[in-house]
Motif scaffolding. Sequence first.
Motif, short mmCIF file in Angstrom:
data_model
loop_
_atom_site.label_atom_id
_atom_site.label_comp_id
_atom_site.label_asym_id
_atom_site.label_seq_id
_atom_site.Cartn_x
_atom_site.Cartn_y
_atom_site.Cartn_z
N UNK A 161 0.83 -1.21 0.00
CA UNK A 161 0.00 0.00 0.00
C UNK A 161 0.86 1.26 0.00
N UNK A 162 2.16 1.10 0.08
CA UNK A 162 3.04 2.26 0.11
C UNK A 162 3.25 2.82 1.51
N UNK A 163 2.84 2.04 2.52
CA UNK A 163 2.98 2.50 3.90
C UNK A 163 4.16 1.81 4.56
N UNK A 164 4.79 2.54 5.44
CA UNK A 164 5.91 1.97 6.19
C UNK A 164 5.37 1.05 7.27
N UNK A 165 6.07 -0.04 7.58
CA UNK A 165 5.58 -0.95 8.62
C UNK A 165 5.63 -0.28 9.99
N UNK A 166 4.77 -0.75 10.88
CA UNK A 166 4.70 -0.21 12.22
C UNK A 166 6.04 -0.38 12.91
N UNK A 167 6.55 0.71 13.47
CA UNK A 167 7.77 0.67 14.23
C UNK A 167 9.03 0.85 13.41
N UNK A 168 8.90 1.26 12.15
CA UNK A 168 10.08 1.39 11.30
C UNK A 168 11.06 2.44 11.81
N UNK A 169 10.55 3.42 12.54
CA UNK A 169 11.43 4.48 13.03
C UNK A 169 11.66 4.41 14.55
N UNK A 170 11.36 3.29 15.16
CA UNK A 170 11.57 3.14 16.59
C UNK A 170 13.06 3.00 16.87
N UNK A 171 13.44 3.44 18.01
CA UNK A 171 14.84 3.36 18.42
C UNK A 171 14.93 2.36 19.57
N UNK A 172 15.86 1.45 19.49
CA UNK A 172 16.07 0.51 20.59
C UNK A 172 16.90 1.20 21.65
N UNK A 173 16.42 1.13 22.87
CA UNK A 173 17.13 1.75 23.98
C UNK A 173 17.77 0.63 24.79
N UNK A 174 19.08 0.70 24.93
CA UNK A 174 19.82 -0.32 25.67
C UNK A 174 20.46 0.37 26.85
#
Length: 184
Positions: A161-174
Amino acid sequence: MAANEDQEMELEALRSIYEGDDCFKEISAVSFQFRIGDLEDTKAFLVDITWPETYPETGPQLSLDTFFNNRLSAETKQTILSKLEEQVEANLGTAMMYTLFEWAKENQEALMEHHKPLVTTVTLTSSSEVRAPVSAAKKKEKKLQLTKAQKKRMISRTDNKGELPRGWNWVDVIKVGAFQPSHT
């Protein structure tokens, strides 16, 4: 009858009379709001009523301090309250809420006779409006230019559909140092 029994009986009567009426609102068992007039009417007002413990032997507390009444002048509010207090005095010792509401509805025009709606306006100006205006021809919007590689990466990340998947721009915090083995 005790005051509380009178209050319970009046509360039941009010609930049955004003069931489904959007002008009446029960805040609690001893606190109510009643709107006189339609929502769009500039002469409409909202009365806040609270019963003291000794109601109906003593009159209810009446207030017009709700946000709905912010367009009423102080003089208009005082006129309405004084006229309602006269009705309270005339009906002391009896269940008077229905009588007060109906009297206020019937006398709305007289109560709001000298009403002039208060209008408050807020004008917001941004700092760019204060400076000399820049013509649209001089100020040209920059269009974002993507390279071929950036476009390919963007397309490979999107679904059908041309949409980015959920969480594509999430940052992992370690959290560093949360678990450190001891050196003994």
